[in-house]
Structure formats: structure tokens, C-alpha cells
Scaffold this motif. Structure first.
Motif, PDB file in Angstrom:
ATOM      1  N   MET A 162      53.177   8.585  55.068  1.00  0.00           N
ATOM      2  CA  MET A 162      52.167   8.345  54.960  1.00  0.00           C
ATOM      3  C   MET A 162      51.849   7.462  55.572  1.00  0.00           C
ATOM      4  O   MET A 162      50.003   7.055  56.290  1.00  0.00           O
TER       5      MET A 162
ATOM      6  N   GLN B 166      46.387   8.280  51.849  1.00  0.00           N
ATOM      7  CA  GLN B 166      46.641   7.508  50.589  1.00  0.00           C
ATOM      8  C   GLN B 166      44.784   7.308  49.544  1.00  0.00           C
ATOM      9  O   GLN B 166      44.558   6.973  48.532  1.00  0.00           O
TER      10      GLN B 166
ATOM     11  N   PHE C 215      50.523   8.074  46.820  1.00  0.00           N
ATOM     12  CA  PHE C 215      51.475   6.568  47.786  1.00  0.00           C
ATOM     13  C   PHE C 215      52.959   7.312  47.613  1.00  0.00           C
ATOM     14  O   PHE C 215      52.999   8.052  48.033  1.00  0.00           O
TER      15      PHE C 215
END
Length: 220
Positions: free
Chosen positions: A81, A88, A93
Motif C-alpha cells: 500500500m 487506496q 486498505f
């Protein structure tokens, strides 16, 4: 690393949809799809997938935008991420698999996401990229989610790439039927059930992909 929530951007998703479509068209000779599950308007779904390559991270977005049309989110390793923050904006997440407390925070966030209408979640239960051809070895997150979510379909998706017929790879995707769990209750038995379902789909893909397209349709 702090938890990174989803932060969907409808404008970004609209543009990224066509970028992703063109990317798959350019990089693969053909994308094939066998779809045995069709979410209804009221459906809420957890999709669980194998994870053998970088491309697997874009498969959920492609399927949701052009086939499922749900409010989709996806669990993604926190280090990835941070490396690819654009995910995102399309509903990913973070999860820190090395910290149990933080992992539970992410799973609870996933459960809360199902308060939305037509919600769905994509999860890679092995937790990381693994070599193809090995039997599934799931972590416990998928079974944990099953115990917390009610009236939610759990659906396996097999992803298989090959160069049997062309120098450019072909991609075969098989969206299986919704799981019929029955009386399985313990986390270990649930995990084994999910592993076996996805193993069966992948075994079938390895046997038929590139040789028999009878049950598949061209996706891209």
C-alpha cells in the motif's frame, strides 16, 4: 506502520477503469473468463483469490468494474500500500500480517465495510505472493471473516496465466460458485474447506487452460 483505510475516488476510478482495460489488452494475448457466480442487486460478497503474480492485484478491479458492479474493497499488505498508494483510491486498505493486533483492526474494518449496500471484499488468504503449482496454505483471516459476516456469499476466484499457445501470455479467470459451507464451524475446518475449493478450481485451470476453452468466454 499505521493502518491505511480505503479512500475511494469516483473520478479516479472512472479513469483507471479504462487504463486497466487497455493495460490487460496490451499485455495479454487474450483474457478468458468462466463466471459461475453472478451477484444480485442485494448480494454482498467476499471473493478469495490465489496470488501468484503482480497482475493479481488488478484482477479484482477489472472484474468488479466490468462484471460485478459492487462497492468493492480489497485487503492489501501495508508495505505494498505504501509502495502503490493509488490502490487506496480504488478501495484497497492495508493489513499488517506481522502484527496480530493491527491485522485484527484491518479485519474489523473489512467487516464494517459490509454495512454498505452491494458491498464486496477481495482477499488473498495466503497473505503474500506464492509460487504457482503448490497447494493453498491459507492464513486464518478468511475463516475469521466468515464467522463475523452473515448473509454474505463467499466465492473463490482462480487466476492462471500461461504461454501454451502464444508468445504473449493468456490469462484464464474462473469465478466459482458461492460456497455451501454446511455445518463446518471450527476455524481450521473452514480454512481447509476454502483451501480445497480454490485448489480444485486451480487444478482444473491447469488442466484445461490453453487446451479447452469450452467453458470460457473472451473477456479482453
Amino acid at each position: 506502520m499505521d493502518f491505511i483505510p480505503a479512500n475511494e475516488s469516483p473520478v479516479f476510478i472512472k479513469g483507471f477503469r479504462w487504463y486497466t482495460w487497455l493495460l490487460f489488452k496490451r499485455r495479454f494475448h487474450k483474457v478468458w473468463l468462466r463466471q459461475d457466480y453472478y451477484p444480485k442487486k442485494e448480494s454482498k460478497t467476499v471473493y478469495y483469490l490465489n496470488h501468484h503474480s503482480w497482475w493479481d492485484g488488478l484482477v479484482p478491479f477489472l472484474l468488479n468494474e466490468f462484471r460485478f458492479h459492487q462497492q468493492a474493497r480489497a485487503l492489501m499488505e501495508d508495505t505494498q500500500m505504501k509502495k502503490y498508494p493509488l490502490f487506496q483510491k480504488i478501495g484497497a486498505f492495508s493489513i499488517n500480517r506481522d502484527d496480530r493486533r493491527q491485522a485484527i483492526t484491518s479485519l474489523r474494518y473489512a467487516v464494517n465495510s459490509f454495512e454498505r449496500e452491494q458491498a464486496s471484499l477481495f482477499i488473498y488468504p495466503e497473505g503474500t505472493i506464492t509460487p504457482p503449482g503448490l497447494d493453498m496454505n491459507f492464513e486464518g483471516g478468511l475463516a475469521w471473516l466468515y464467522g463475523k459476516l452473515h448473509n454474505v456469499d463467499f466465492v473463490p476466484i482462480g487466476i492462471y496465466m500461461h504461454t501454451i499457445r502464444h508468445d504473449k501470455p493468456e490469462l484464464h479467470l474462473h469465478v466459482g460458485k458461492s460456497d455451501q459451507i454446511g455445518q463446518l464451524k471450527s476455524g481450521a475446518k473452514l480454512t481447509h474447506h476454502f483451501e480445497e475449493r480454490l485448489n480444485t478450481i486451480l487444478d482444473d485451470l491447469r488442466t484445461t487452460a490453453g487446451f479447452d476453452d469450452t467453458n470460457f468466454e473472451p473477456f479482453a
